[in-house]
Design a protein around this motif. Structure first.
Motif, PDB file in Angstrom:
ATOM      1  N   GLU A  88     103.547 -25.491 -39.049  1.00  0.00           N
ATOM      2  CA  GLU A  88     103.310 -24.488 -37.485  1.00  0.00           C
ATOM      3  C   GLU A  88     103.421 -25.254 -36.467  1.00  0.00           C
ATOM      4  OE1 GLU A  88     100.093 -21.812 -37.816  1.00  0.00           O
ATOM      5  OE2 GLU A  88     100.321 -21.144 -39.561  1.00  0.00           O
ATOM      6  N   ASP A  89     104.423 -25.023 -35.875  1.00  0.00           N
ATOM      7  CA  ASP A  89     105.404 -25.646 -35.129  1.00  0.00           C
ATOM      8  C   ASP A  89     104.699 -24.826 -33.579  1.00  0.00           C
ATOM      9  OD1 ASP A  89     107.191 -27.671 -33.157  1.00  0.00           O
ATOM     10  OD2 ASP A  89     108.892 -26.935 -34.232  1.00  0.00           O
ATOM     11  N   GLN A  90     104.133 -25.536 -32.368  1.00  0.00           N
ATOM     12  CA  GLN A  90     103.588 -24.725 -30.983  1.00  0.00           C
ATOM     13  C   GLN A  90     104.928 -24.606 -30.544  1.00  0.00           C
ATOM     14  OE1 GLN A  90     100.086 -24.349 -29.412  1.00  0.00           O
ATOM     15  NE2 GLN A  90     101.572 -23.174 -28.208  1.00  0.00           N
ATOM     16  N   LEU A  91     104.687 -23.870 -29.600  1.00  0.00           N
ATOM     17  CA  LEU A  91     106.382 -23.077 -28.961  1.00  0.00           C
ATOM     18  C   LEU A  91     105.271 -23.857 -26.727  1.00  0.00           C
ATOM     19  CD1 LEU A  91     106.570 -19.822 -29.511  1.00  0.00           C
ATOM     20  CD2 LEU A  91     107.463 -21.786 -30.111  1.00  0.00           C
ATOM     21  N   ALA A 134     112.985 -23.090 -19.977  1.00  0.00           N
ATOM     22  CA  ALA A 134     113.121 -23.064 -21.674  1.00  0.00           C
ATOM     23  C   ALA A 134     112.395 -22.946 -22.306  1.00  0.00           C
ATOM     24  CB  ALA A 134     114.465 -23.636 -22.186  1.00  0.00           C
ATOM     25  N   MET A 135     111.833 -22.385 -23.379  1.00  0.00           N
ATOM     26  CA  MET A 135     110.656 -22.576 -24.344  1.00  0.00           C
ATOM     27  C   MET A 135     111.100 -22.861 -25.646  1.00  0.00           C
ATOM     28  SD  MET A 135     109.110 -18.255 -26.117  1.00  0.00           S
ATOM     29  CE  MET A 135     108.220 -17.988 -24.891  1.00  0.00           C
ATOM     30  N   ILE A 136     110.726 -23.583 -25.793  1.00  0.00           N
ATOM     31  CA  ILE A 136     111.197 -24.726 -27.024  1.00  0.00           C
ATOM     32  C   ILE A 136     110.239 -24.845 -28.161  1.00  0.00           C
ATOM     33  CG2 ILE A 136     113.011 -25.327 -25.944  1.00  0.00           C
ATOM     34  CD1 ILE A 136     111.477 -27.845 -25.749  1.00  0.00           C
ATOM     35  N   PRO A 137     109.776 -25.220 -29.568  1.00  0.00           N
ATOM     36  CA  PRO A 137     109.349 -25.321 -30.656  1.00  0.00           C
ATOM     37  C   PRO A 137     108.963 -26.569 -30.193  1.00  0.00           C
ATOM     38  CG  PRO A 137     111.211 -24.166 -31.596  1.00  0.00           C
ATOM     39  CD  PRO A 137     111.172 -24.385 -29.893  1.00  0.00           C
ATOM     40  N   PHE A 144      98.251 -19.244 -26.459  1.00  0.00           N
ATOM     41  CA  PHE A 144      99.562 -20.221 -27.871  1.00  0.00           C
ATOM     42  C   PHE A 144      99.755 -19.114 -29.129  1.00  0.00           C
ATOM     43  CE2 PHE A 144      95.387 -22.908 -26.670  1.00  0.00           C
ATOM     44  CZ  PHE A 144      96.150 -24.188 -26.160  1.00  0.00           C
ATOM     45  N   SER A 145     101.496 -19.848 -29.207  1.00  0.00           N
ATOM     46  CA  SER A 145     101.991 -19.176 -29.955  1.00  0.00           C
ATOM     47  C   SER A 145     102.880 -20.516 -30.939  1.00  0.00           C
ATOM     48  CB  SER A 145     102.919 -18.388 -29.089  1.00  0.00           C
ATOM     49  OG  SER A 145     103.704 -17.079 -30.645  1.00  0.00           O
ATOM     50  N   ARG A 146     102.392 -19.546 -32.242  1.00  0.00           N
ATOM     51  CA  ARG A 146     103.616 -20.809 -33.127  1.00  0.00           C
ATOM     52  C   ARG A 146     105.201 -20.669 -33.477  1.00  0.00           C
ATOM     53  NH1 ARG A 146      99.585 -25.376 -34.143  1.00  0.00           N
ATOM     54  NH2 ARG A 146      97.695 -25.281 -33.090  1.00  0.00           N
ATOM     55  N   ARG A 147     105.839 -20.795 -33.978  1.00  0.00           N
ATOM     56  CA  ARG A 147     106.603 -20.740 -34.901  1.00  0.00           C
ATOM     57  C   ARG A 147     106.175 -21.174 -36.286  1.00  0.00           C
ATOM     58  NH1 ARG A 147     112.752 -23.516 -34.840  1.00  0.00           N
ATOM     59  NH2 ARG A 147     111.552 -25.993 -34.990  1.00  0.00           N
TER      60      ARG A 147
END
Length: 301
Positions: free
Chosen positions: A168-171, A242-245, A265-268
Motif C-alpha cells: 500500500e503506497d501512501q499518497l 500534484a498528488m503523487i504516490p 491519509f489515503s493509499r493506493r
C-alpha cells in the motif's frame, strides 16, 4: 504414436545387431526386447527386421525408422534436459508488464535479485498503465502484470486472473519547496483547495477528483501529463501542486520540490496479477516471490 521406450530399444537392436546384445546393453531380458519389438511393429504396421541366417536385416520400414530413431532420441534428450532446467530454475522466461513508477522502483530491484540468484531466468519487461496492463495479461501478451487501484475507484479484474497484494503506497502532495505549506510535516488536502494542480495518468486524475470531492472542492487542473519527471519539473517551477504516490519519491529527487504526506491519509494499493494456471510455472512463481520480497521493504508496507 510410438512409445519412446520402444524407439530406444529398437535403436539399440540396430546398433548391436541382435535382440540378445541389445538386452544385455539395456539390462533387459531377451523376451522383453522381443515383446517391445513386436509392439513397435504393430504400431508401425509392418515388420522391421527379417532373419538372414543367424543374423537380422532391416526391412525397408526398419531402415526408414532407423534413419529417424537417432534424431527422435536426441530430441527427447534435449527436451528432457530443457524441462529439467525449467523446473530446477536454471532457465526460463517471464514477460512482466508494469506501470512506470513500478518499473522505476519495484522492478529493477526484483530483476537484480533474480540475476544474482537465478541468472538463467530471463525477464522481458513491458510497460503499461492499468487497466490496459490487465487486458494484456488476459490476452496472453504477458505472464505477470503489476497494477494499482485507488480508494473509491472500482477496478474490474477478469475472473481468470489471480490478484496478489504487494504493498500500500501512501499518497503525498508535491509542493514547490518555497511554498508556505512545505514547512509542515503533513498537509491537509482541504488547505490546497485554492491551488492549481498538475494531474497524472487517467486513473490518477480520477482519484484526484475523487479525493478532492471528499473534502469539498473541485481541483483546478492546469496541466495533465503521464510523465512523472515532467510533473516534478512543473511543480519545481511553481506552476502547480500534484498528488503523487510516495513510491514515486523513491526515485525522483529535485532540490526545488518537497513531498509531504496528505491528510486525510489515503493509499493506493499495488497488486501483481497472474493467470491461475501460470502459478504452477516455476519461473513465474519465482518472479512473484521476489516481487513480494522487494515490495515488503518499500513504503507503506
Amino acid at each position: 504414436m510410438f512409445d519412446s521406450r520402444h524407439i530406444r530399444t529398437f535403436h539399440e537392436v540396430v546398433r548391436t545387431g541382435s535382440y540378445s546384445a541389445a538386452a544385455r546393453a539395456l539390462g533387459y531380458t531377451q523376451p522383453a526386447v522381443t515383446q517391445q519389438m513386436k509392439a513397435l511393429e504393430r504400431d508401425v504396421g509392418s515388420a522391421l527386421f527379417v532373419r538372414v541366417g543367424r543374423g537380422m536385416r532391416l526391412t525397408e520400414a526398419g531402415q526408414a525408422l532407423s534413419r529417424h530413431a537417432s534424431g527422435i532420441l536426441d530430441s527427447m534428450s534435449a527436451a528432457q534436459e530443457q524441462m529439467n532446467a525449467l523446473t530446477r530454475l536454471r532457465s526460463g522466461r517471464v514477460r512482466l508488464c508494469a506501470f512506470p513508477s513500478a518499473n522505476s522502483t519495484l522492478v529493477p530491484e526484483t530483476l537484480a535479485r533474480l540475476a544474482a540468484s537465478h541468472p538463467g531466468i530471463r525477464v522481458d519487461l513491458l510497460e503499461d498503465e492499468p487497466p490496459e496492463s490487465l487486458r494484456r495479461l488476459a490476452r496472453g501478451e504477458c505472464d505477470v502484470s503489476l497494477a494499482f487501484t485507488y480508494p473509491g475507484l472500482r477496478q474490474h479484474v477478469p475472473g481468470e486472473l489471480v490478484e496478489i497484494p504487494l504493498l500500500e503506497d501512501q499518497l503525498t502532495v508535491l509542493l514547490p519547496r518555497a511554498h508556505a505549506l512545505a514547512r509542515r510535516r503533513m498537509v491537509r488536502l482541504a488547505d490546497l483547495a485554492g491551488e492549481r494542480w498538475i494531474a497524472g495518468c487517467p486513473r490518477c486524475r480520477a482519484n484526484l477528483l475523487h479525493e478532492c470531492a471528499e473534502v469539498g472542492f473541485v481541483p483546478d487542473i492546469a496541466f495533465m501529463t503521464d510523465d512523472n519527471l515532467a510533473v516534478q519539473s512543473l511543480v519545481a517551477e511553481g506552476l502547480g501542486v500534484a498528488m503523487i504516490p510516495a513510491l514515486v519519491l523513491n526515485f525522483m529527487r529535485h532540490e526545488k520540490v518537497a513531498g509531504r504526506p496528505l491528510q486525510p491519509f489515503s493509499r493506493r494499493k499495488i497488486f501483481a496479477y497472474v493467470l491461475r494456471e501460470h502459478l504452477r510455472v516455476p519461473a513465474t512463481s519465482l518472479v512473484l516471490e521476489e516481487l513480494r520480497t522487494v515490495a515488503a521493504n518499500k513504503v507503506g508496507c
